[in-house]
Design a protein around this motif. Structure first.
Motif, PDB file in Angstrom:
ATOM      1  N   TRP A   1       0.841  -1.208   0.000  1.00 58.93           N
ATOM      2  CA  TRP A   1       0.000   0.000   0.000  1.00 58.93           C
ATOM      3  C   TRP A   1       0.871   1.252   0.000  1.00 58.93           C
ATOM      4  O   TRP A   1       0.611   2.210  -0.747  1.00 58.93           O
ATOM      5  CB  TRP A   1      -0.911  -0.037   1.222  1.00 58.93           C
ATOM      6  N   LYS A   2       1.906   1.272   0.837  1.00 55.65           N
ATOM      7  CA  LYS A   2       2.802   2.434   0.890  1.00 55.65           C
ATOM      8  C   LYS A   2       3.507   2.649  -0.444  1.00 55.65           C
ATOM      9  O   LYS A   2       3.712   3.788  -0.876  1.00 55.65           O
ATOM     10  CB  LYS A   2       3.829   2.254   2.004  1.00 55.65           C
TER      11      LYS A   2
ATOM     12  N   GLN B   1       2.361   1.791  -3.437  1.00 54.98           N
ATOM     13  CA  GLN B   1       1.398   2.320  -4.403  1.00 54.98           C
ATOM     14  C   GLN B   1       1.234   3.822  -4.232  1.00 54.98           C
ATOM     15  O   GLN B   1       1.199   4.575  -5.210  1.00 54.98           O
ATOM     16  CB  GLN B   1       0.052   1.604  -4.229  1.00 54.98           C
ATOM     17  N   LYS B   2       1.140   4.254  -2.976  1.00 58.39           N
ATOM     18  CA  LYS B   2       1.030   5.684  -2.695  1.00 58.39           C
ATOM     19  C   LYS B   2       2.332   6.407  -3.033  1.00 58.39           C
ATOM     20  O   LYS B   2       2.332   7.497  -3.620  1.00 58.39           O
ATOM     21  CB  LYS B   2       0.693   5.894  -1.215  1.00 58.39           C
TER      22      LYS B   2
ATOM     23  N   ARG C   1       3.341   7.245  -6.844  1.00 57.47           N
ATOM     24  CA  ARG C   1       2.721   8.443  -7.420  1.00 57.47           C
ATOM     25  C   ARG C   1       3.418   9.711  -6.924  1.00 57.47           C
ATOM     26  O   ARG C   1       3.455  10.710  -7.622  1.00 57.47           O
ATOM     27  CB  ARG C   1       1.229   8.483  -7.082  1.00 57.47           C
ATOM     28  N   ALA C   2       3.961   9.624  -5.693  1.00 55.90           N
ATOM     29  CA  ALA C   2       4.625  10.799  -5.119  1.00 55.90           C
ATOM     30  C   ALA C   2       6.121  10.817  -5.421  1.00 55.90           C
ATOM     31  O   ALA C   2       6.824  11.730  -4.994  1.00 55.90           O
ATOM     32  CB  ALA C   2       4.402  10.825  -3.609  1.00 55.90           C
TER      33      ALA C   2
END
Length: 284
Positions: A106-107, A109-110, A113-114
Protein backbone atom coordinates in the motif's frame (compact mmCIF):
# COMPACT_ATOMS: atom_id res chain seq x y z
CA UNK A 1 25.18 -11.33 35.22
CA UNK A 2 23.54 -8.46 33.41
CA UNK A 3 19.94 -7.50 32.62
CA UNK A 4 19.12 -5.08 29.79
CA UNK A 5 15.71 -3.73 28.78
CA UNK A 6 15.18 -3.28 25.03
CA UNK A 7 11.41 -2.88 25.01
CA UNK A 8 8.27 -2.47 27.14
CA UNK A 9 10.22 -0.33 29.61
CA UNK A 10 8.37 2.97 30.14
CA UNK A 11 6.11 1.74 27.32
CA UNK A 12 3.31 -0.80 26.99
CA UNK A 13 4.26 -2.85 23.93
CA UNK A 14 7.35 -4.32 22.31
CA UNK A 15 8.45 -6.54 25.21
CA UNK A 16 12.13 -7.46 24.90
CA UNK A 17 14.61 -8.08 27.70
CA UNK A 18 18.10 -9.59 27.65
CA UNK A 19 19.87 -11.64 30.31
CA UNK A 20 23.63 -12.09 30.00
CA UNK A 21 25.29 -14.87 32.00
CA UNK A 22 28.48 -16.87 31.42
CA UNK A 23 28.99 -15.13 28.10
CA UNK A 24 25.55 -16.17 26.80
CA UNK A 25 22.90 -13.65 25.73
CA UNK A 26 19.29 -14.74 26.27
CA UNK A 27 16.33 -12.70 25.03
CA UNK A 28 13.03 -12.92 26.88
CA UNK A 29 10.46 -11.99 24.24
CA UNK A 30 11.07 -10.02 21.06
CA UNK A 31 7.88 -8.10 20.52
CA UNK A 32 6.59 -5.60 18.00
CA UNK A 33 6.08 -1.99 19.06
CA UNK A 34 2.42 -1.09 18.57
CA UNK A 35 0.16 1.92 18.86
CA UNK A 36 1.25 5.20 20.39
CA UNK A 37 4.40 3.60 21.87
CA UNK A 38 5.65 2.73 18.39
CA UNK A 39 9.36 3.10 17.72
CA UNK A 40 11.24 2.19 14.56
CA UNK A 41 10.51 -1.53 14.45
CA UNK A 42 13.15 -2.08 11.77
CA UNK A 43 15.99 -1.24 14.16
CA UNK A 44 17.04 -3.83 16.72
CA UNK A 45 19.08 -2.46 19.63
CA UNK A 46 21.50 -5.40 19.52
CA UNK A 47 23.25 -7.63 17.00
CA UNK A 48 20.89 -10.58 16.33
CA UNK A 49 23.76 -12.99 15.60
CA UNK A 50 25.11 -12.34 19.13
CA UNK A 51 21.88 -13.65 20.73
CA UNK A 52 22.18 -17.30 21.78
CA UNK A 53 18.61 -18.11 22.88
CA UNK A 54 15.13 -16.60 22.83
CA UNK A 55 12.46 -17.39 25.42
CA UNK A 56 8.88 -16.46 24.49
CA UNK A 57 6.33 -15.92 27.27
CA UNK A 58 3.32 -16.02 24.94
CA UNK A 59 2.24 -15.62 21.33
CA UNK A 60 0.76 -12.11 21.30
CA UNK A 61 2.52 -9.98 18.69
CA UNK A 62 3.75 -7.38 21.20
CA UNK A 63 5.80 -10.24 22.71
CA UNK A 64 6.73 -12.26 19.62
CA UNK A 65 6.24 -10.01 16.58
CA UNK A 66 9.89 -9.22 15.77
CA UNK A 67 11.19 -12.79 15.94
CA UNK A 68 11.03 -13.20 12.11
CA UNK A 69 13.05 -9.97 11.82
CA UNK A 70 15.55 -11.34 14.35
CA UNK A 71 16.06 -14.44 12.20
CA UNK A 72 16.12 -12.39 9.00
CA UNK A 73 18.98 -10.32 10.45
CA UNK A 74 21.11 -13.26 11.51
CA UNK A 75 19.83 -15.03 14.64
CA UNK A 76 20.72 -18.73 14.46
CA UNK A 77 19.90 -20.02 17.96
CA UNK A 78 16.97 -21.82 19.55
CA UNK A 79 13.61 -20.35 20.55
CA UNK A 80 11.96 -21.83 23.65
CA UNK A 81 8.22 -21.62 24.32
CA UNK A 82 5.38 -23.74 25.64
CA UNK A 83 3.78 -26.15 23.17
CA UNK A 84 0.60 -24.09 22.75
CA UNK A 85 2.55 -20.85 22.42
CA UNK A 86 4.51 -22.50 19.62
CA UNK A 87 1.31 -23.47 17.80
CA UNK A 88 -0.35 -20.07 18.20
CA UNK A 89 2.83 -18.16 17.40
CA UNK A 90 3.23 -19.94 14.08
CA UNK A 91 -0.16 -18.80 12.78
CA UNK A 92 0.06 -15.33 14.34
CA UNK A 93 3.47 -14.57 12.85
CA UNK A 94 2.28 -15.71 9.42
CA UNK A 95 -0.65 -13.31 9.78
CA UNK A 96 1.65 -10.52 10.98
CA UNK A 97 3.96 -11.09 8.02
CA UNK A 98 1.03 -10.90 5.62
CA UNK A 99 0.06 -7.55 7.17
CA UNK A 100 3.66 -6.31 6.82
CA UNK A 101 3.63 -7.23 3.12
CA UNK A 102 0.23 -5.61 2.52
CA UNK A 103 1.29 -2.43 4.35
CA UNK A 104 4.46 -2.19 2.25
CA UNK A 105 2.47 -2.75 -0.94
CA UNK A 106 0.00 0.00 0.00
CA UNK A 107 2.80 2.43 0.89
CA UNK A 108 4.57 1.68 -2.41
CA UNK A 109 1.40 2.32 -4.40
CA UNK A 110 1.03 5.68 -2.70
CA UNK A 111 4.75 6.43 -2.82
CA UNK A 112 5.13 5.65 -6.51
CA UNK A 113 2.72 8.44 -7.42
CA UNK A 114 4.63 10.80 -5.12
CA UNK A 115 8.02 9.75 -6.50
CA UNK A 116 9.21 8.22 -3.20
CA UNK A 117 11.62 5.25 -3.12
CA UNK A 118 10.04 1.81 -2.50
CA UNK A 119 9.82 0.43 1.04
CA UNK A 120 10.42 -3.16 2.10
CA UNK A 121 8.15 -5.05 4.51
CA UNK A 122 9.54 -5.52 8.01
CA UNK A 123 9.55 -9.23 7.18
CA UNK A 124 7.76 -11.52 4.77
CA UNK A 125 5.63 -14.65 5.03
CA UNK A 126 8.73 -16.59 3.94
CA UNK A 127 10.69 -15.06 6.84
CA UNK A 128 7.95 -16.02 9.31
CA UNK A 129 7.96 -19.57 7.95
CA UNK A 130 11.53 -19.99 9.25
CA UNK A 131 10.54 -19.51 12.90
CA UNK A 132 9.42 -23.13 13.52
CA UNK A 133 12.87 -24.33 12.39
CA UNK A 134 14.32 -22.68 15.53
CA UNK A 135 11.47 -23.56 17.88
CA UNK A 136 11.81 -25.88 20.88
CA UNK A 137 8.52 -26.45 22.74
CA UNK A 138 8.21 -27.61 26.34
CA UNK A 139 5.44 -28.25 28.84
CA UNK A 140 4.54 -26.24 31.94
CA UNK A 141 6.58 -27.19 35.00
CA UNK A 142 9.37 -28.84 33.01
CA UNK A 143 12.83 -27.66 34.11
CA UNK A 144 15.11 -27.17 31.10
CA UNK A 145 18.86 -26.71 31.23
CA UNK A 146 19.28 -24.08 28.59
CA UNK A 147 23.07 -24.09 28.79
CA UNK A 148 25.71 -24.38 31.49
CA UNK A 149 24.63 -22.24 34.44
CA UNK A 150 21.12 -21.52 33.13
CA UNK A 151 17.91 -23.45 33.92
CA UNK A 152 14.39 -22.30 33.07
CA UNK A 153 10.82 -23.33 33.82
CA UNK A 154 7.53 -22.12 32.32
CA UNK A 155 4.64 -21.51 34.75
CA UNK A 156 1.05 -20.95 33.58
CA UNK A 157 0.28 -17.19 33.55
CA UNK A 158 -3.43 -17.60 32.74
CA UNK A 159 -3.40 -14.85 30.10
CA UNK A 160 -3.70 -16.74 26.80
CA UNK A 161 -3.49 -20.35 25.71
CA UNK A 162 0.15 -21.31 26.32
CA UNK A 163 1.03 -18.09 28.15
CA UNK A 164 3.70 -18.35 30.83
CA UNK A 165 5.78 -16.65 33.42
CA UNK A 166 9.40 -17.77 33.22
CA UNK A 167 11.56 -18.80 36.15
CA UNK A 168 15.30 -18.60 35.48
CA UNK A 169 18.04 -19.99 37.71
CA UNK A 170 21.32 -18.29 36.80
CA UNK A 171 24.69 -19.41 38.15
CA UNK A 172 27.94 -17.54 37.55
CA UNK A 173 31.20 -17.43 39.52
CA UNK A 174 29.72 -19.62 42.23
CA UNK A 175 26.72 -17.31 42.76
CA UNK A 176 23.16 -18.41 41.86
CA UNK A 177 20.26 -16.00 41.45
CA UNK A 178 16.65 -16.71 40.54
CA UNK A 179 15.06 -14.20 38.16
CA UNK A 180 11.37 -14.34 37.26
CA UNK A 181 9.84 -12.73 34.15
CA UNK A 182 6.09 -12.43 34.65
CA UNK A 183 4.98 -12.11 31.04
CA UNK A 184 1.37 -10.89 30.96
CA UNK A 185 -0.61 -12.21 33.92
CA UNK A 186 -4.26 -13.15 33.47
CA UNK A 187 -7.31 -12.83 35.71
CA UNK A 188 -8.96 -15.59 37.71
CA UNK A 189 -12.15 -17.43 36.72
CA UNK A 190 -11.82 -16.81 32.98
CA UNK A 191 -13.38 -19.12 30.37
CA UNK A 192 -11.19 -21.56 28.40
CA UNK A 193 -7.89 -20.90 30.21
CA UNK A 194 -6.74 -21.85 33.70
CA UNK A 195 -6.07 -19.42 36.54
CA UNK A 196 -2.50 -18.09 36.86
CA UNK A 197 -0.17 -20.34 38.85
CA UNK A 198 1.75 -18.91 41.79
CA UNK A 199 5.55 -18.82 41.99
CA UNK A 200 7.52 -19.32 45.19
CA UNK A 201 10.51 -17.07 45.75
CA UNK A 202 12.82 -15.06 43.53
CA UNK A 203 15.82 -12.78 43.87
CA UNK A 204 14.53 -10.46 41.15
CA UNK A 205 11.15 -10.15 39.42
CA UNK A 206 10.63 -8.39 36.09
CA UNK A 207 6.87 -7.78 35.96
CA UNK A 208 4.50 -6.29 33.43
CA UNK A 209 2.56 -3.43 35.00
CA UNK A 210 0.15 -2.16 32.36
CA UNK A 211 -2.66 -2.23 34.96
CA UNK A 212 -0.34 -1.99 37.95
CA UNK A 213 -1.98 1.14 39.37
CA UNK A 214 -5.49 -0.26 39.86
CA UNK A 215 -7.44 -3.21 41.20
CA UNK A 216 -9.46 -5.28 38.75
CA UNK A 217 -13.16 -5.31 39.46
CA UNK A 218 -14.76 -8.59 40.43
CA UNK A 219 -15.05 -10.96 37.49
CA UNK A 220 -18.64 -11.21 36.28
CA UNK A 221 -20.42 -13.03 33.49
CA UNK A 222 -21.52 -10.95 30.54
CA UNK A 223 -23.61 -13.66 28.88
CA UNK A 224 -26.96 -12.44 30.29
CA UNK A 225 -26.44 -8.90 29.03
CA UNK A 226 -25.08 -10.13 25.69
CA UNK A 227 -28.10 -12.41 25.23
CA UNK A 228 -30.44 -9.51 25.93
CA UNK A 229 -28.68 -7.29 23.39
CA UNK A 230 -28.85 -10.03 20.73
CA UNK A 231 -32.55 -10.64 21.41
CA UNK A 232 -33.46 -6.94 21.24
CA UNK A 233 -31.35 -6.25 18.15
CA UNK A 234 -32.57 -9.23 16.14
CA UNK A 235 -36.12 -8.36 17.19
CA UNK A 236 -35.70 -4.98 15.49
CA UNK A 237 -34.40 -6.65 12.34
CA UNK A 238 -30.79 -5.71 12.99
CA UNK A 239 -27.45 -7.48 13.26
CA UNK A 240 -25.04 -7.54 16.18
CA UNK A 241 -21.46 -6.75 15.09
CA UNK A 242 -18.76 -7.39 17.70
CA UNK A 243 -15.17 -6.23 17.03
CA UNK A 244 -12.71 -8.36 19.01
CA UNK A 245 -9.04 -9.31 19.06
CA UNK A 246 -8.65 -12.37 16.84
CA UNK A 247 -6.76 -14.47 19.38
CA UNK A 248 -8.12 -14.75 22.90
CA UNK A 249 -11.11 -12.42 22.96
CA UNK A 250 -12.80 -13.91 19.89
CA UNK A 251 -12.56 -17.43 21.32
CA UNK A 252 -14.06 -16.20 24.60
CA UNK A 253 -16.96 -14.62 22.70
CA UNK A 254 -17.61 -17.82 20.77
CA UNK A 255 -17.58 -19.69 24.08
CA UNK A 256 -20.15 -17.27 25.49
CA UNK A 257 -22.32 -17.43 22.36
CA UNK A 258 -22.34 -21.22 22.50
CA UNK A 259 -23.48 -21.04 26.14
CA UNK A 260 -26.24 -18.59 25.15
CA UNK A 261 -27.47 -20.98 22.47
CA UNK A 262 -27.27 -24.09 24.65
CA UNK A 263 -29.23 -22.44 27.47
CA UNK A 264 -31.78 -20.85 25.08
CA UNK A 265 -31.02 -17.43 26.53
CA UNK A 266 -32.17 -15.69 23.32
CA UNK A 267 -35.86 -16.42 23.65
CA UNK A 268 -37.36 -15.40 20.32
CA UNK A 269 -34.48 -15.88 17.87
CA UNK A 270 -32.66 -18.93 19.28
CA UNK A 271 -31.62 -20.20 15.83
CA UNK A 272 -29.58 -17.10 15.03
CA UNK A 273 -26.44 -17.75 12.91
CA UNK A 274 -22.94 -16.65 13.94
CA UNK A 275 -20.39 -15.47 11.36
CA UNK A 276 -16.69 -15.28 12.17
CA UNK A 277 -14.97 -12.84 9.80
CA UNK A 278 -11.27 -13.44 10.46
CA UNK A 279 -8.96 -16.08 8.97
CA UNK A 280 -6.61 -15.70 11.95
CA UNK A 281 -9.45 -16.19 14.45
CA UNK A 282 -10.57 -19.30 12.55
CA UNK A 283 -7.04 -20.72 12.64
CA UNK A 284 -6.73 -20.00 16.37
Amino acid sequence: MKLTFFGAAKAVTGSCHCVEVRGKKILIDCGLQQGKDERDNTVLDFAPNYIDYVIVTHAHIDHSGRIPLLIKQGFQGQIFATRLTGELMSIMLQDSAHIQEMDAQWKNQKGKRAGRPPVEPLYTVADAAQVPEHLVTVEYGQIIELCEGVKIRFVDAGHLLGSASVEMWLEEDGVEKKVVFSGDIGNHNQPIIRDPSLIDGADYVVMESTYGDRNHTEVWSYTDELAQIIDETLGRGGNVVIPAFAVGRTQELLYALREIKQKNMVHYHDGFPIYLDSPLAEEA
